[in-house]
Design an enzyme around this catalytic site. Structure first.
Site, PDB file in Angstrom:
ATOM      1  N   ASP A 301      10.563  -8.081  -0.606  1.00 45.81           N
ATOM      2  CA  ASP A 301      11.290  -8.533  -1.904  1.00 45.81           C
ATOM      3  C   ASP A 301      12.646  -9.641  -1.772  1.00 45.81           C
ATOM      4  O   ASP A 301      12.784 -10.262  -2.618  1.00 45.81           O
ATOM      5  CB  ASP A 301      11.839  -7.463  -2.990  1.00 45.81           C
ATOM      6  CG  ASP A 301      10.410  -6.607  -3.476  1.00 45.81           C
ATOM      7  OD1 ASP A 301      10.437  -5.551  -3.075  1.00 45.81           O
ATOM      8  OD2 ASP A 301       9.721  -7.192  -4.269  1.00 45.81           O
ATOM      9  N   TYR A 385       9.301  -4.329 -10.898  1.00 50.45           N
ATOM     10  CA  TYR A 385      10.343  -3.176 -10.474  1.00 50.45           C
ATOM     11  C   TYR A 385      11.608  -3.820 -10.693  1.00 50.45           C
ATOM     12  O   TYR A 385      11.902  -5.112 -10.522  1.00 50.45           O
ATOM     13  CB  TYR A 385      10.117  -3.261  -8.877  1.00 50.45           C
ATOM     14  CG  TYR A 385       9.727  -1.778  -8.489  1.00 50.45           C
ATOM     15  CD1 TYR A 385       8.395  -1.159  -8.485  1.00 50.45           C
ATOM     16  CD2 TYR A 385      10.733  -0.807  -8.208  1.00 50.45           C
ATOM     17  CE1 TYR A 385       8.196  -0.152  -8.215  1.00 50.45           C
ATOM     18  CE2 TYR A 385      10.566   0.358  -7.799  1.00 50.45           C
ATOM     19  CZ  TYR A 385       9.280   0.917  -7.847  1.00 50.45           C
ATOM     20  OH  TYR A 385       9.154   2.250  -7.540  1.00 50.45           O
TER      21      TYR A 385
HETATM   22 CU   LIG Z   1       8.416   2.900  -5.810  1.00 57.19          CU
END
Ligand SMILES: [Cu+2]
Length: 644
Positions: A301, A385
């Site tokens: 990320d 996320y």
């Molecule tokens: Cu996770």
């Protein structure tokens, strides 16, 4: 020729992030000098941090040389370039092609990739086979392609895009993953290379919305107010923060997000350095399902997406509570224009329970202190996320990093009754594969000065002997980590293991070198095998604690360009020369893994879970440095009487 503006004549600190004006000027200069055209895509424009000696020797008012590091791709030529632009001299210092490098996937590519997939007849046919005809409701996430050595992939800028479908424009689309469908997209050509369809599975039946209109609202919550009528106890002066004895500068990069610079603690009138620089230097999320639409889910990320570019604009009373101060972050868009992320960094104080206490039970005399901590935080949204990064500073010299994980789990659809062994069912026909989140934090240590040494401390039991007749003896044993080869360590909670960074030439009043220790929190090792692509590409996750000798080019745990990289870059390559680590400029890299066996309770949006570590003084101070924290005032009786 340079244009002198009000901006360019202001007084800078060498670590001040680039201003919007500087970002714009850097790009204009580069574009003009190199005749860059429309096929250029700007990945990042960030401050070129001056050499350490320059920063450490800087005095207010000294002239500051400003320079920008630019990463861009020429989509027509399929090439990545790095440029260094001197804003002070108005020249392009260097412009270099980086063969084979695939920089982070950027926002324009997110949107263009989604549009390209939506328009592709092969993908449309696959969607029709699943009963979806309104393609405008499809969400297509550009998952990084990884590097699996597949034919025809080398040298192309690829993603393996996955699809979800909303039921209406405001619906939570992650409720309906489209199973068994991958679109491989060439981001330079912005064309779908192929669509892989491994068979139709029905979309899950249920919505998964979480607005109060759908989820309802409980009514038994009384208001809570955090009031600081005289304002916060910290001062913000440009990018410098002072709070209690702490002093630091806050940077921000498109890749790492928040960066802590020159963190010091004032002790007896002396500014004592602890950290030169700290940031999240990469992270990776390996998934445990081997099937065709899951095996490649290995998002880096930081290095593949950039948690700075994806930082949220925070809102008072929501993301943070209390007497808040915000700092904006300025990054660039993908055409080189400055883009301000308002309220990207949040600063506030929190009451943090008890700091210390003793009740003299013979005399009834009590002293107790409340702990206050300074919180410096930001939150990034990467696809489904959310990651919240919270640095805490305490009055007793402790520094802590807490990462909060929330948002929506990566998922897939399954047939009714199907239970794949590599994950859990979280809702009817919705499956969440097992996965891990490995973060690596780069801590450029400067414990009371630049020359430091690192030790591992294990607690061991003494063997029974004449000296240990009752078999109770145990002791802490410190082992010097002499070189990079020996400084690649794992946690061992059963040995009470920690690591400490000391300054051998500065002693406390007891004659011992002053130090800070790194106390691991919850942690885990990767389960991907040693030959797995992700293990080779994220070598940093195979060890928890690494120490390297400072080198200005060694900045990222998985190397400069982890996207599609075949592996071996970053920490494993930084330690190959086995440099000596004794009494020298050290960088600590700590890897910590959140192990995520998903739960029904993680659906539809997951309650924040946290992971992190602490840095604590160990002989850095001569005694508890927080004895002088004032007695707490009773907040509730208005008389200002002190707790006794
Ligand atoms: Cu996770």
């Amino acid at each position: 020729m340079t244009t002198v503006t009000a901006e360019s004549t202001r007084t800078f600190h060498p670590l001040d992030p680039l201003t919007a004006d500087e970002i714009g000027r850097a790009w204009e200069m580069l574009r003009a000098a190199r005749s860059l055209h429309a096929s250029s895509r700007v990945i990042s424009i960030a401050l070129h941090e001056p050499a350490k000696e320059v920063v450490i020797g800087h005095q207010p008012g000294d002239p500051v040389a400003r320079a920008a590091e630019v990463v861009l791709i020429d989509t027509a030529a399929g090439k990545t370039y790095e440029a260094l632009v001197s804003l002070t001299d108005g020249v392009v210092v260097s412009f270099t092609h980086v063969p084979g490098a695939q920089p982070a996937i950027v926002l324009d590519e997110f949107f263009e990739c989604e549009a390209a997939v939506r328009a592709d007849p092969r993908w449309q046919e696959a969607m029709r086979a699943r009963g979806v005809t309104d393609f405008s409701l499809a969400m297509i996430d550009p998952w990084s392609a990884g590097n699996f050595g597949f034919p025809g992939e080398e040298g192309r800028r690829l993603v393996r895009a996955l699809t979800w479908v909303r039921r209406s424009p405001s619906d939570n689309g992650y409720a309906r993953p489209v199973a068994n469908l991958v679109a491989v997209v060439d981001l330079h050509a912005m064309k779908v290379v192929r669509v892989e369809d491994y068979g139709v599975v029905a979309l899950p039946p249920e919505d998964a919305n979480y607005s109060p209109e759908v989820a309802g609202t409980r009514t038994d919550l009384k208001p809570i107010e955090i009031r600081q009528p005289e304002g916060p106890s910290f001062e913000v002066n440009g990018r410098e923060i002072r709070w209690q004895r702490w002093r630091m500068r806050l940077g921000f990069t498109p890749r790492e997000g928040l960066v802590l610079h020159t963190v010091t603690y004032e002790d007896g009138g002396r500014e004592r350095p602890i950290l030169y620089r700290a940031s999240v230097a990469d992270m990776v999320v390996p998934y445990g399902d081997p099937r065709p639409t899951y095996f490649h889910r290995n998002a880096f990320d930081v290095g593949e997406y950039g948690i700075g570019n994806l930082a949220n604009s925070l809102e008072n009373g929501c993301d943070c509570l209390g007497e808040i101060r915000y700092l904006d972050a300025v990054v660039s868009d993908n055409q080189g224009a400055p883009m301000t992320l308002a309220n990207a960094i949040c600063l506030h104080e929190e009451d943090c329970g008890i700091l210390w206490k003793h009740f003299d039970w013979r005399t009834g005399y009590t002293e107790v202190r409340r702990s206050r901590r300074l919180v410096v935080s930001f939150i990034a949204t990467v696809g489904n996320y959310e990651y919240g990064f919270y640095w805490y500073f305490y009055q007793d010299g402790t520094i802590q990093l807490e990462v909060k994980l929330t948002g929506i789990i990566s998922n897939g659809a399954v047939r009714e009754g199907e239970r794949p062994p590599w994950g859990e069912i979280v809702a009817p026909q919705v499956y969440g594969p097992i996965h891990q989140h490995f973060f690596n934090v780069r801590l450029d240590m400067m414990v009371d000065g630049p020359e430091n040494s690192a030790y591992e401390v294990n607690t061991v039991a003494d063997a029974p002997s004449a000296e240990n007749p009752h078999h109770n003896a145990f002791r802490a044993e410190a082992t010097l980590l002499r070189s990079e080869g020996s400084a690649q360590r794992l946690i061992d909670p059963l040995a009470g293991r920690f690591w400490k960074i000391v300054n051998p030439s500065r002693r406390n009043r007891l004659g011992d070198p002053v130090g800070y220790k790194l106390l691991p929190g919850e942690n885990v090792l990767p389960f991907a095998g040693p030959e797995a692509s992700v293990t080779r590409r994220a070598g940093f996750m195979t060890r928890h604690f690494w120490v390297t000798r400072y080198h200005p080019r060694e900045r990222y745990a998985a190397g400069d360009y982890p996207n599609q990289h075949p592996g071996g870059a970053g920490l494993p390559s930084y330690v190959l020369d086995d440099a000596s680590l004794e009494n020298t400029d050290l960088v600590v890299w700590y890897t910590f893994g959140a192990h995520h066996v998903v739960r029904p309770e993680d659906w539809p949006v997951m309650p924040a879970t946290s992971i992190g570590f602490m840095l604590k003084p160990v002989g850095f101070f001569d005694r508890n440095p927080a004895l002088d924290v004032p007695r707490p005032a009773h907040a509730h009786n208005g008389a200002g009487c002190e707790c006794r």
